[in-house]
Design a protein around this motif. Sequence first.
Motif, short mmCIF file in Angstrom:
data_model
loop_
_atom_site.label_atom_id
_atom_site.label_comp_id
_atom_site.label_asym_id
_atom_site.label_seq_id
_atom_site.Cartn_x
_atom_site.Cartn_y
_atom_site.Cartn_z
N SER A 231 -5.34 14.98 -30.04
CA SER A 231 -6.15 16.18 -29.86
C SER A 231 -5.37 17.26 -29.11
N PRO A 232 -5.43 18.50 -29.56
CA PRO A 232 -4.79 19.58 -28.80
C PRO A 232 -5.27 19.65 -27.36
N ALA A 233 -6.52 19.24 -27.14
CA ALA A 233 -7.07 19.27 -25.78
C ALA A 233 -6.43 18.23 -24.87
N GLY A 234 -5.76 17.23 -25.47
CA GLY A 234 -5.13 16.20 -24.66
C GLY A 234 -3.69 16.48 -24.32
N ALA A 235 -3.11 17.52 -24.88
CA ALA A 235 -1.68 17.79 -24.69
C ALA A 235 -1.37 18.14 -23.25
N ASN A 236 -0.43 17.40 -22.66
CA ASN A 236 0.07 17.66 -21.31
C ASN A 236 -1.03 17.65 -20.26
N GLN A 237 -1.93 16.68 -20.40
CA GLN A 237 -3.07 16.55 -19.51
C GLN A 237 -3.22 15.11 -19.04
N ALA A 238 -3.86 14.94 -17.89
CA ALA A 238 -4.24 13.63 -17.37
C ALA A 238 -5.75 13.48 -17.46
N PHE A 239 -6.20 12.26 -17.79
CA PHE A 239 -7.64 12.01 -17.93
C PHE A 239 -8.03 10.68 -17.29
N ASN A 240 -9.07 10.73 -16.46
CA ASN A 240 -9.73 9.51 -16.04
C ASN A 240 -10.58 8.98 -17.20
N PHE A 316 -14.36 4.45 -7.71
CA PHE A 316 -14.71 5.10 -8.97
C PHE A 316 -14.13 6.51 -9.02
N ALA A 317 -14.05 7.05 -10.24
CA ALA A 317 -13.45 8.36 -10.46
C ALA A 317 -14.36 9.20 -11.36
#
Length: 352
Positions: A231-240, A316-317
């Motif tokens: 997904s373009p929204a996931g590019a170069n990002q961190a996600f819990n 938790f996060a």
Amino acid sequence: MKNRKVALIAGAQGVIGRNLIDYLLTQENWDIIGLSRRGGTDTEKVKHIAVDLLSRDDSQAKLGQLTTVTHIFYAAYQDRGNWAALVPPNMAMLRNVVEVVAPVAAELQHISLMQGYKVYGAHLGPFKTPAKETDAGRFMPPEFNMDQQRFLESYQQGKSWSWSAIRPSVVGGFALGNPMNLAMVIAVYAAISKELGLPLRFPGKPGAYDKLMEMTDAGLLAKATTWAANSPAGANQAFNINNGDLFRWSDLWPKIARYFDMEVEAPLPMQLDEVMADKEPLWNSMMEKYGLRYSYAEVSSWKFGDFVFSWDYDFFADGSKARRAGFTEFVDTENMFFDIFSNFKKMKVIPA
């Protein structure tokens, strides 16, 4: 086939890697290359490579010709005795994958880095909850997860591919011989307790029994990891990435006891790594009695169980960033545990 994708999965025999492979096999246009020390059985869509990722020479020899890789999913891990000792091997393995494969993989699109709540200092003691992605790395090092991310961010500069950092809570899923498998700890502890005619007693610190906890289902994690990688929204990002609900052991533990048809009594703090050290003969007799398929060494994760059950603070996060970006799936944690336990029974890991 047009738009064919090739996933290179480092850590293919762990809980995370195995479930990622299983998920990608349900998706169209994916070929899979799994990396692990012991390799595996090849199929039409999955090729396994036995490789020592700690060795640059072995990595170069085994991975240097992987020119068709489009996605690297990095979930390899080397355990060591203390936090500082974790840094050199885990950095070396990531470098040996990325620096060998990325230069030759002309169609590389994305590198996914598996992390965890250690980036928030969760392994050290009470940390800010709910932890947000922007809270990462705000404590005294050493901590290899952040070192890995900084390396990937730096190495990606000027490249056409993107990266993502995926941060699950404690992961629930099926894998043998894995040092970080909480569901296996609980299932085998319950099976041995039941065989001895004992109630199921929570073995952790007294303060851990009523603190807020969360888990991440391995199947959900696989979906989220794949989503972020495409997904373009996931590019170069961190996600819990977490199941989306919270629990307390004080509420869940009696339900687990009922699942195993056991009585439950008050918690009794104990070090599982110590009290389970002499249980291999008993397990061997259980293997013969119930037709179990796996040795005591393969099902033992006692040190990790002691680690998790020692958390006498909330754990938790905040998972809302991924939801805002487009990944909206969730899993009921109670059902996750019961599904895993049922799978363990089906696979003859524990008695049915």
